[in-house]
Write a protein that holds these residues in place. Structure first.
Motif, PDB file in Angstrom:
ATOM      1  N   GLN A 117      -0.889   6.883   3.854  1.00 43.99           N
ATOM      2  CA  GLN A 117      -1.357   6.258   2.617  1.00 43.99           C
ATOM      3  C   GLN A 117      -0.987   4.772   2.600  1.00 43.99           C
ATOM      4  N   PRO A 118      -1.877   3.916   2.127  1.00 42.42           N
ATOM      5  CA  PRO A 118      -1.606   2.472   2.100  1.00 42.42           C
ATOM      6  C   PRO A 118      -0.714   2.095   0.920  1.00 42.42           C
ATOM      7  N   SER A 119       0.502   2.629   0.897  1.00 43.22           N
ATOM      8  CA  SER A 119       1.384   2.492  -0.269  1.00 43.22           C
ATOM      9  C   SER A 119       1.674   1.035  -0.621  1.00 43.22           C
ATOM     10  N   LYS A 120       1.974   0.219   0.387  1.00 44.26           N
ATOM     11  CA  LYS A 120       2.301  -1.187   0.123  1.00 44.26           C
ATOM     12  C   LYS A 120       1.108  -1.928  -0.456  1.00 44.26           C
ATOM     13  N   ALA A 121      -0.056  -1.702   0.128  1.00 43.33           N
ATOM     14  CA  ALA A 121      -1.270  -2.369  -0.364  1.00 43.33           C
ATOM     15  C   ALA A 121      -1.588  -1.928  -1.787  1.00 43.33           C
ATOM     16  N   LEU A 122      -1.379  -0.634  -2.081  1.00 42.34           N
ATOM     17  CA  LEU A 122      -1.626  -0.145  -3.432  1.00 42.34           C
ATOM     18  C   LEU A 122      -0.664  -0.759  -4.435  1.00 42.34           C
ATOM     19  N   ARG A 123       0.616  -0.863  -4.053  1.00 40.59           N
ATOM     20  CA  ARG A 123       1.600  -1.458  -4.961  1.00 40.59           C
ATOM     21  C   ARG A 123       1.279  -2.942  -5.222  1.00 40.59           C
ATOM     22  N   ARG A 124       0.860  -3.652  -4.188  1.00 36.39           N
ATOM     23  CA  ARG A 124       0.473  -5.065  -4.382  1.00 36.39           C
ATOM     24  C   ARG A 124      -0.717  -5.167  -5.324  1.00 36.39           C
ATOM     25  N   CYS A 125      -1.653  -4.255  -5.163  1.00 40.86           N
ATOM     26  CA  CYS A 125      -2.854  -4.252  -6.009  1.00 40.86           C
ATOM     27  C   CYS A 125      -2.477  -3.983  -7.469  1.00 40.86           C
ATOM     28  N   ILE A 126      -1.603  -3.014  -7.691  1.00 37.58           N
ATOM     29  CA  ILE A 126      -1.170  -2.680  -9.054  1.00 37.58           C
ATOM     30  C   ILE A 126      -0.460  -3.871  -9.700  1.00 37.58           C
ATOM     31  N   LYS A 127       0.369  -4.574  -8.926  1.00 34.83           N
ATOM     32  CA  LYS A 127       1.069  -5.747  -9.451  1.00 34.83           C
ATOM     33  C   LYS A 127       0.084  -6.851  -9.837  1.00 34.83           C
ATOM     34  N   ARG A 128      -0.915  -7.092  -8.984  1.00 33.99           N
ATOM     35  CA  ARG A 128      -1.901  -8.136  -9.279  1.00 33.99           C
ATOM     36  C   ARG A 128      -2.644  -7.833 -10.573  1.00 33.99           C
ATOM     37  N   VAL A 129      -3.099  -6.597 -10.698  1.00 33.94           N
ATOM     38  CA  VAL A 129      -3.883  -6.220 -11.881  1.00 33.94           C
ATOM     39  C   VAL A 129      -3.013  -6.261 -13.134  1.00 33.94           C
ATOM     40  N   THR A 130      -1.788  -5.785 -13.030  1.00 32.85           N
ATOM     41  CA  THR A 130      -0.887  -5.762 -14.187  1.00 32.85           C
ATOM     42  C   THR A 130      -0.565  -7.166 -14.676  1.00 32.85           C
TER      43      THR A 130
END
Length: 470
Positions: A117-130
């Motif tokens: 799973q692309p966990s790091k990429a997902l976490r970066r994406c969540i931070k950007r959107v938030t």
């Protein structure tokens, strides 16, 4: 053909003619490029093509090898093809169809390993959107779903030549939720639905909870028994039919294109809704994935359901549905049972798709799953009795194993004692027919480690249990 396809075909011809036997090491990429006077890009594309079509497999730090092309296995099909309407509650196994096991192991639940799973990429994406989200993201979401996510999904599937409008799409809390809403919107308690046999245990659990009855349609290596289905439609015995069509759980097979077209035609001809559970649609092991039955549905009788659960992460609980002509009824039922889907996660997934990270992840995952499932199959062929039949999945991550005259229910119980989670064939039907079969998950890398909880050690122990029981 392109240059890389021509080069790949050269190897395919050699493999077919046994000039390159199973297990033969292939030239390294640089050597390949030099021998055939092509660029590294062309050489890489040629091997990628061979990987995706299953002719070769990659061994980390070792190179590329010729895969074992065992002929697709033919499994016995359900002999009962009558019109008996069966209540899943009445015929459920002792532990239920999808027993809620207290243990968890890589071989049980159909899902990819967290390592994939692309966990790091997902976490970066969540931070950007938030960071850039306004207060509206914390309000009740649109019942139909975030417009941005619906548009992103529309663009994403258009790339695969599957086209629809964003206003036709509904966002749900996963695929099983999408299917549940469809069943509730289009049928009533006591109604009968046609399902495949074997059928995903989670769907049998759902139908049982919703008090619907079922008639099972046998699935062979040639696909569904469509004549049986049409007889039921002609006699008015079913209110809807519920099938997976691509990389089906538990066998991993995909229905032929002609059958997908036929299903859409039958739904239209008999004006009967077909619910298509297509959660594995994007995980084809082939270079070119087939389209869903919904693609050939011109009158809107097919309700197409999917999610990110198998491709990305089950914990996101995000799915979708194309209800077709039933959009209004579907939305009304969706509004009764849900106040919408988590707005923040919808925005995050829209971002993940629009940046191209989702497609990149899916393409990579498809190749990895092809390699992993191949390795699982090779392991089982080597360590199980010669009489064992092992499915040849066209996609997804599950393997279906049958050992004639073997009790897979007892195997499941013995495996559970050793904290190994598998699913016996009894979980996938209301009929007492698949007790000599079981399903395992191949979504975890098969690495030879000393860890007793690793998929390799658990698969090894499982094979030993089988040998000792025979």
């Amino acid at each position: 053909m392109t240059l890389y396809e021509t080069l790949a075909q050269h190897f395919i011809d050699d493999i077919k003619s046994q000039k390159r036997p199973t297990g033969t090491r292939l030239p390294a990429l640089r050597a390949l490029a030099k021998q055939h006077k092509v660029s590294m890009t062309t050489a890489t594309k040629a091997y990628d093509y061979l990987l995706q079509t299953g002719w070769i497999y990659a061994q980390p730090q070792s190179g590329y090898f010729v895969a074992n092309h065992i002929e697709p296995t033919s499994f016995p099909t359900l002999a009962i093809q009558g019109t008996e309407q069966r209540d899943p509650k009445r015929f459920a196994p002792i532990n239920g169809y999808n027993s809620a096991s207290a243990l968890f192991s890589p071989l049980g639940t159909s899902m990819i390993s967290p390592d994939l799973q692309p966990s790091k990429a997902l976490r970066r994406c969540i931070k950007r959107v938030t960071r850039r989200a306004g207060n509206t993201i914390f309000q009740y979401p649109d019942t139909q779903g975030d417009k941005g996510l619906r548009k992103a999904l529309t663009d994403h599937f258009r790339y695969d030549n599957f086209t629809f409008g964003s206003n036709d799409l509904v966002i749900t809390n996963g695929c099983i939720d999408a299917v549940k809403v469809a069943i509730e919107a289009l049928t009533q308690e006591g109604d009968t639905l046609a399902i495949s046999s074997p059928c995903f245990s989670g769907l049998l659990d759902l139908l049982s909870a919703l008090s619907r009855k079922v008639i099972e349609i046998p699935v062979s290596d040639q696909g569904l028994e469509l004549n049986h289905l049409e007889t039921l439609l002609q006699q008015g015995l079913i209110k809807a039919f519920l099938f997976s069509t691509s990389n089906m759980n538990p066998t991993g097979m995909t229905l032929p294109v002609e059958q997908k077209k036929a299903l859409a035609k039958l739904a239209t001809q008999y004006k009967t809704p077909m619910i298509e559970d297509d959660v594995y649609f994007e995980l084809s092991h082939q270079k070119q994935q087939t389209l869903p039955a919904k693609h050939w549905d011109k009158e809107g009788y097919v309700i197409w359901c999917g999610s990110f659960s198998k491709t990305l992460a089950a914990g996101l609980r995000l799915g979708w549905c194309l209800p077709g002509r039933y959009l209004t009824a579907y939305l009304n039922q969706h509004a009764l049972t849900s106040f919408g889907v988590n707005g923040l996660m919808q925005s995050c997934m829209a971002e993940f798709i629009n940046t191209g990270e989702y497609r990149s992840h899916v393409n990579k995952t498809r190749v990895l799953l092809n390699q992993q499932v191949h390795r699982y199959r090779q392991f089982l062929v080597k360590h199980l009795p010669k009489t064992a039949k092992i499915s040849s999945p066209q996609g997804g991550m599950v393997l279906w194993v049958q050992i004639p005259h073997f009790n897979a229910v007892e195997l499941e119980q013995e495996a559970n004692k050793l904290n190994i989670d598998i699913r016996s064939g009894a979980c996938f039907s209301t009929h007492d027919f698949y007790h000599d079969s079981f399903r395992i998950n191949g979504g975890w890398p098969l690495e030879n480690t000393v860890d007793n909880h690793s998929s390799y050690q658990q698969l090894k122990t499982l094979c030993e249990l089988i040998k000792n029981a025979i």
